[in-house]
Design a protein around this motif. Structure first.
Motif, PDB file in Angstrom:
ATOM      1  N   LEU A   1     -41.999 -35.007  20.048  1.00  0.00           N
ATOM      2  CA  LEU A   1     -41.782 -35.707  18.792  1.00  0.00           C
ATOM      3  C   LEU A   1     -41.655 -34.679  17.683  1.00  0.00           C
ATOM      4  CD1 LEU A   1     -41.787 -38.305  16.988  1.00  0.00           C
ATOM      5  CD2 LEU A   1     -44.285 -37.988  16.826  1.00  0.00           C
ATOM      6  N   TYR A   2     -40.541 -34.730  16.956  1.00  0.00           N
ATOM      7  CA  TYR A   2     -40.434 -33.951  15.728  1.00  0.00           C
ATOM      8  C   TYR A   2     -41.044 -34.811  14.628  1.00  0.00           C
ATOM      9  CZ  TYR A   2     -36.961 -30.700  17.795  1.00  0.00           C
ATOM     10  OH  TYR A   2     -36.301 -29.761  18.567  1.00  0.00           O
ATOM     11  N   LEU A   3     -42.135 -34.350  14.053  1.00  0.00           N
ATOM     12  CA  LEU A   3     -42.806 -35.010  12.939  1.00  0.00           C
ATOM     13  C   LEU A   3     -42.407 -34.275  11.676  1.00  0.00           C
ATOM     14  CD1 LEU A   3     -44.864 -36.921  11.617  1.00  0.00           C
ATOM     15  CD2 LEU A   3     -46.662 -35.305  12.306  1.00  0.00           C
ATOM     16  N   PHE A   4     -41.685 -34.956  10.805  1.00  0.00           N
ATOM     17  CA  PHE A   4     -41.202 -34.352   9.565  1.00  0.00           C
ATOM     18  C   PHE A   4     -41.864 -35.030   8.376  1.00  0.00           C
ATOM     19  CE2 PHE A   4     -36.785 -33.237  11.505  1.00  0.00           C
ATOM     20  CZ  PHE A   4     -37.347 -32.153  12.150  1.00  0.00           C
ATOM     21  N   GLY A   5     -42.187 -34.235   7.360  1.00  0.00           N
ATOM     22  CA  GLY A   5     -42.795 -34.792   6.154  1.00  0.00           C
ATOM     23  C   GLY A   5     -42.226 -34.169   4.905  1.00  0.00           C
TER      24      GLY A   5
ATOM     25  N   TRP B   1     -47.783 -37.326  22.809  1.00  0.00           N
ATOM     26  CA  TRP B   1     -46.651 -36.570  22.268  1.00  0.00           C
ATOM     27  C   TRP B   1     -46.949 -35.081  22.162  1.00  0.00           C
ATOM     28  CZ3 TRP B   1     -42.131 -38.991  21.652  1.00  0.00           C
ATOM     29  CH2 TRP B   1     -42.112 -40.370  21.445  1.00  0.00           C
ATOM     30  N   ASP B   2     -45.948 -34.267  22.446  1.00  0.00           N
ATOM     31  CA  ASP B   2     -45.940 -32.845  22.091  1.00  0.00           C
ATOM     32  C   ASP B   2     -45.293 -32.806  20.706  1.00  0.00           C
ATOM     33  OD1 ASP B   2     -45.845 -30.045  22.017  1.00  0.00           O
ATOM     34  OD2 ASP B   2     -43.956 -29.974  23.130  1.00  0.00           O
TER      35      ASP B   2
ATOM     36  N   GLU C   1     -36.381 -29.295  22.830  1.00  0.00           N
ATOM     37  CA  GLU C   1     -35.550 -30.417  22.389  1.00  0.00           C
ATOM     38  C   GLU C   1     -36.442 -31.635  22.185  1.00  0.00           C
ATOM     39  OE1 GLU C   1     -31.889 -31.311  24.331  1.00  0.00           O
ATOM     40  OE2 GLU C   1     -31.610 -29.215  24.905  1.00  0.00           O
ATOM     41  N   THR C   2     -36.044 -32.480  21.256  1.00  0.00           N
ATOM     42  CA  THR C   2     -36.870 -33.644  20.939  1.00  0.00           C
ATOM     43  C   THR C   2     -36.387 -34.902  21.647  1.00  0.00           C
ATOM     44  OG1 THR C   2     -37.950 -34.845  19.154  1.00  0.00           O
ATOM     45  CG2 THR C   2     -35.610 -34.366  18.864  1.00  0.00           C
TER      46      THR C   2
ATOM     47  N   PRO D   1     -33.447 -41.096  18.728  1.00  0.00           N
ATOM     48  CA  PRO D   1     -34.200 -42.166  18.071  1.00  0.00           C
ATOM     49  C   PRO D   1     -35.005 -41.614  16.890  1.00  0.00           C
ATOM     50  CG  PRO D   1     -34.464 -42.291  20.446  1.00  0.00           C
ATOM     51  CD  PRO D   1     -33.755 -40.995  20.150  1.00  0.00           C
ATOM     52  N   THR D   2     -34.809 -42.228  15.733  1.00  0.00           N
ATOM     53  CA  THR D   2     -35.434 -41.729  14.508  1.00  0.00           C
ATOM     54  C   THR D   2     -36.057 -42.870  13.726  1.00  0.00           C
ATOM     55  OG1 THR D   2     -33.795 -39.942  14.407  1.00  0.00           O
ATOM     56  CG2 THR D   2     -35.032 -40.393  12.400  1.00  0.00           C
ATOM     57  N   VAL D   3     -37.298 -42.648  13.305  1.00  0.00           N
ATOM     58  CA  VAL D   3     -38.035 -43.597  12.475  1.00  0.00           C
ATOM     59  C   VAL D   3     -38.349 -42.904  11.156  1.00  0.00           C
ATOM     60  CG1 VAL D   3     -40.221 -44.845  12.217  1.00  0.00           C
ATOM     61  CG2 VAL D   3     -39.053 -44.805  14.437  1.00  0.00           C
TER      62      VAL D   3
END
Length: 190
Positions: A4-8, A29-30, A73-74, A112-114
């Motif tokens: 999971l790419y966690l962006f803020g 999740w990694d 890769e995500t 997939p993006t949230v």
């Protein structure tokens, strides 16, 4: 393991990102953490600990073309908190910021993006914000805004219940279920 790419971006809930990383990891999740430059500046003192927590470099800038990718890769991306500026830049394809460039490209790659905004009610009145939210939704992005997602508060106010991180994590899991991997046993546990 499922990545999971966690962006803020730079909204007050980004200060809680360590706990969100731990929650995502507990769900299997990694996590790779990406921040807008301002959010990275806000968290500067915590960056070494966040890198230790994720096991990956925290990124806020594009890499040089000759540099190797440092992240796996995500499988999914979660952009939260997403500020007024970040939502508008993304929907308009303005990719001068690393995290905005990645999520813009994710649309074309069908990753997939949230996204869950964090804007006050004054920003939410600007027509571009609503156009941007609708544009992102039409591009296949799950935008958690309004009922069942982030509901704007008054300028300068914070909700007593806090930012609804769990809604964003739940939404990502509804799209992509992380693999249950037990590194000690070297196998999947599901």
């Amino acid at each position: 393991m499922t990545t999971l790419y966690l962006f803020g971006s730079a909204a007050p809930p980004v200060l809680e990102i360590a706990g969100v990383i731990q929650s995502a990891q507990a769900r299997g999740w990694d996590v790779c953490l990406g921040l807008t430059p301002t959010a990275a500046r806000w968290l500067e003192a915590q960056l070494p600990e966040l890198e230790r927590l994720t096991g990956h470099p925290v990124r806020s800038e594009y890499k040089l073309p000759t540099e190797p990718d440092v992240w796996p890769e995500t499988h999914a991306i979660m952009l939260a908190p997403a500020t007024f500026n970040t939502i508008n830049e993304w929907s308009l394809g303005l990719t001068s910021k690393f995290v905005v460039g990645v999520v813009a490209e994710a649309i074309g790659k069908e990753i997939p993006t949230v996204a869950m905004p964090c804007v006050n009610s004054a920003y939410a009145q600007h027509p571009q914000f609503h156009w941007s939210v609708e544009a992102l939704r039409s591009m296949g992005v799950t935008v958690l805004y309004g009922e069942g997602g982030f509901v704007p508060n008054q300028p300068g106010e914070r909700r007593p219940e806090g930012y609804p991180w769990h809604l964003a994590l739940d939404a990502v899991e509804m799209i992509v279920r992380p693999s249950a991997y037990d590194p000690a046993r070297g196998n999947r546990t599901d």
